[in-house]
Design an enzyme around this catalytic site. Structure first.
Site, mmCIF file in Angstrom:
data_model
loop_
_atom_site.group_PDB
_atom_site.id
_atom_site.type_symbol
_atom_site.label_atom_id
_atom_site.label_comp_id
_atom_site.label_asym_id
_atom_site.label_seq_id
_atom_site.Cartn_x
_atom_site.Cartn_y
_atom_site.Cartn_z
ATOM 1 N N SER A 129 22.718 109.494 -0.560
ATOM 2 C CA SER A 129 24.002 108.674 -0.953
ATOM 3 C C SER A 129 23.840 108.107 -2.040
ATOM 4 C CB SER A 129 23.903 107.676 0.204
ATOM 5 O OG SER A 129 24.933 106.393 -0.170
ATOM 6 N N TYR A 154 20.397 100.590 4.318
ATOM 7 C CA TYR A 154 21.015 102.054 4.391
ATOM 8 C C TYR A 154 20.395 102.671 3.111
ATOM 9 C CZ TYR A 154 24.243 105.850 3.946
ATOM 10 O OH TYR A 154 24.832 107.003 3.856
#
Length: 319
Positions: A129, A154
């Protein structure tokens, strides 16, 4: 042929659904795997799965990748040539509500999948990501940047995926490809993403929560470009562990996104501003490496991509 046998984890998710469909339309044999958790509307996930079940070469297994024994047995049984890991606990702010889910799925689950892929000698491609870049001052973001400090759990979990993958290469010579996705959007999208949440709020005349005065920018990348990028990475003959950015290299301000949606719905947004320390101010992908080695070249402009999403959104909400 084993190389045409592909296991896709997170197949009921937004990207997993689209990429499964992408491969099925190209006559690949796709094995979908998903835990079908309740992070967001399970009916949307089940609708995606119904679409995939229309393809003869698609099969589905409900399984959580945090269960190593069941995962390992399943992977060994189907013996795929390629594994695409798109299973993860998503979301930046949700980590304050349920941090354990990130540990189970993104850290423990990914480790299980990495080991399972190594055991059957499958090519592994996994979703990383843009969150790994944190508040990097080196814009646009380049894959070779050192000392990354993600802001969210995350982002940290995705950075862990990259680190343990590198360790597996260093220790065992097992090569994998990590793809850093930049704000993926499009039809059948995730309801927790800003473009989707804003659309729902405008449609229902509800308030939009906007963080940091709407001054943040996101390198919004249409799902069709992401699918093409994953496919190109499948064909790429890697000589070592690799990381590639998959973005659009054209950041869109949140305020511009809101104005675009206001025009579509012909309504003025009701906005509630809040501060957030988990959010990156700007994401912006440097695509030099992806273009050079993968031949990746995003084609969908923001306006075209949002039209595709909004056409689907309007139709889906008429059901």
């Amino acid at each position: 042929m084993r190389k045409n046998k592909v296991l896709i984890t997170g197949c009921s998710g937004f990207i997993g659904f689209h990429f499964s469909k992408f491969l099925l339309e190209r006559n690949f044999e796709v094995y979908g795997l998903d835990s079908l958790n309740d992070y967001y509307d399970q009916n949307l996930k089940k609708s995606r799965l119904r679409n995939l079940h229309e393809f003869e070469k698609f099969s589905f297994k409900k399984l959580n990748i945090s269960n190593f024994k069941k995962l390992s047995d399943f992977v060994e049984n189907i013996n795929p040539g390629i594994i695409i890991n798109l299973a993860a606990q998503a979301g930046v702010r949700y980590s304050k509500i349920n941090p354990v889910s990130y540990i189970e799925s993104n850290i423990s689950g990914f480790s299980n999948l990495l080991l399972s892929a190594k055991n059957v000698k499958a090519k592994l491609i996994y979703a990383s990501s843009s969150s790994v870049y944190g508040e990097s001052k080196n814009i646009p973001f380049k894959e070779d940047e050192k000392f990354l400090e993600p802001l969210s759990l995350y982002g940290i979990s995705k950075k862990y995926n990259e680190l343990i993958s590198k360790n597996f290469y260093d220790q065992f010579g097992f090569k994998s490809i990590g793809l850093r996705f930049f704000t993926v959007y499009g039809s059948w999208g995730r309801p927790d993403m800003a473009y989707y949440k804003f659309s729902e709020a405008l449609k229902k005349d509800k308030k939009i929560i906007v963080f940091n005065e709407g001054n943040m920018s996101r390198d919004m990348t249409h799902i069709s470009d992401i699918c093409n990028g994953i496919y190109l990475s499948m064909k790429f003959k890697t000589q070592k562990n690799e990381i590639f950015n998959l973005g659009n290299s054209s950041p869109v301000k949140v305020s511009h996104l809101i104005r675009h949606l206001e025009k579509h719905f012909r309504k003025k947004a009701k906005i509630s501003y809040k501060k957030s320390t988990d959010e990156i101010k700007k994401t912006y992908a440097d695509l030099t490496k992806s273009k050079k080695y993968l031949g990746y070249n995003p084609k969908i402009k923001f306006e075209e991509g949002m039209k595709e999403f909004l056409d689907w959104f309007d139709e889906y909400n008429l059901r």
